[in-house]
Design an enzyme around this catalytic site. Sequence first.
Site, PDB file in Angstrom:
ATOM      1  N   ALA A   1     -83.810  -0.498 -76.795  1.00  0.00           N
ATOM      2  CA  ALA A   1     -83.710  -0.534 -78.257  1.00  0.00           C
ATOM      3  C   ALA A   1     -82.320  -0.126 -78.724  1.00  0.00           C
ATOM      4  O   ALA A   1     -81.760  -0.733 -79.658  1.00  0.00           O
ATOM      5  CB  ALA A   1     -84.777   0.354 -78.879  1.00  0.00           C
TER       6      ALA A   1
ATOM      7  N   ALA B   1     -80.050  -3.054 -78.162  1.00  0.00           N
ATOM      8  CA  ALA B   1     -80.299  -4.108 -79.148  1.00  0.00           C
ATOM      9  C   ALA B   1     -79.723  -3.751 -80.512  1.00  0.00           C
ATOM     10  O   ALA B   1     -79.081  -4.578 -81.167  1.00  0.00           O
ATOM     11  CB  ALA B   1     -81.804  -4.374 -79.261  1.00  0.00           C
ATOM     12  N   GLU B   2     -79.946  -2.514 -80.964  1.00  0.00           N
ATOM     13  CA  GLU B   2     -79.422  -2.119 -82.270  1.00  0.00           C
ATOM     14  C   GLU B   2     -77.899  -2.075 -82.258  1.00  0.00           C
ATOM     15  O   GLU B   2     -77.249  -2.438 -83.232  1.00  0.00           O
ATOM     16  CB  GLU B   2     -79.993  -0.774 -82.723  1.00  0.00           C
ATOM     17  N   THR B   3     -77.322  -1.654 -81.146  1.00  0.00           N
ATOM     18  CA  THR B   3     -75.864  -1.621 -81.026  1.00  0.00           C
ATOM     19  C   THR B   3     -75.260  -3.006 -81.183  1.00  0.00           C
ATOM     20  O   THR B   3     -74.329  -3.205 -81.970  1.00  0.00           O
ATOM     21  CB  THR B   3     -75.449  -1.024 -79.663  1.00  0.00           C
TER      22      THR B   3
ATOM     23  N   SER C   1     -76.012  -4.502 -84.864  1.00  0.00           N
ATOM     24  CA  SER C   1     -75.218  -3.853 -85.924  1.00  0.00           C
ATOM     25  C   SER C   1     -73.745  -4.210 -85.794  1.00  0.00           C
ATOM     26  O   SER C   1     -73.066  -4.459 -86.791  1.00  0.00           O
ATOM     27  CB  SER C   1     -75.396  -2.333 -85.861  1.00  0.00           C
TER      28      SER C   1
END
Length: 138
Positions: A57, A60-62, A65
């Site tokens: 996660a 993925a967020e890195t 964003s």
Amino acid sequence: MEKLEVLKKFNSYNNNTLMETLEIEFVDIGDDFLVAKMPVNSRVHQPYGILHGGATAALAETVGSSASMFFLKTNDKIVKGIELSINHLKSKREGVVYATARPIHRGRTTHLWEVKVTDEEENLISICKLTNIILDKK
């Protein structure tokens, strides 16, 4: 800015962050995608010796964003993730995973990204949806 310069710049932002701890590295960028990789080893394992969903996660967020920031092409905005949905489809014990972010929607104030996490053999490990909010820098 040239592709390699952009990747070098993005990787420099990882210093002294969770991204550095997880050894996340940006490796490719194109007109509608951004790719980062993360090694799978004991640093990102859960107690059963497989890739921790939280590490996936974070990857993925890195990448999602960072993709929002890159495609905004401005320095007067900031990006914050406001929702992350992730489905883990396959486990991984060792090697490398790659996260590829592609836009579903890039509006003025929100971006929605699909992030596919695959391994070296292009097996789908996880699939994610990330919503970012775009705010004025204060």
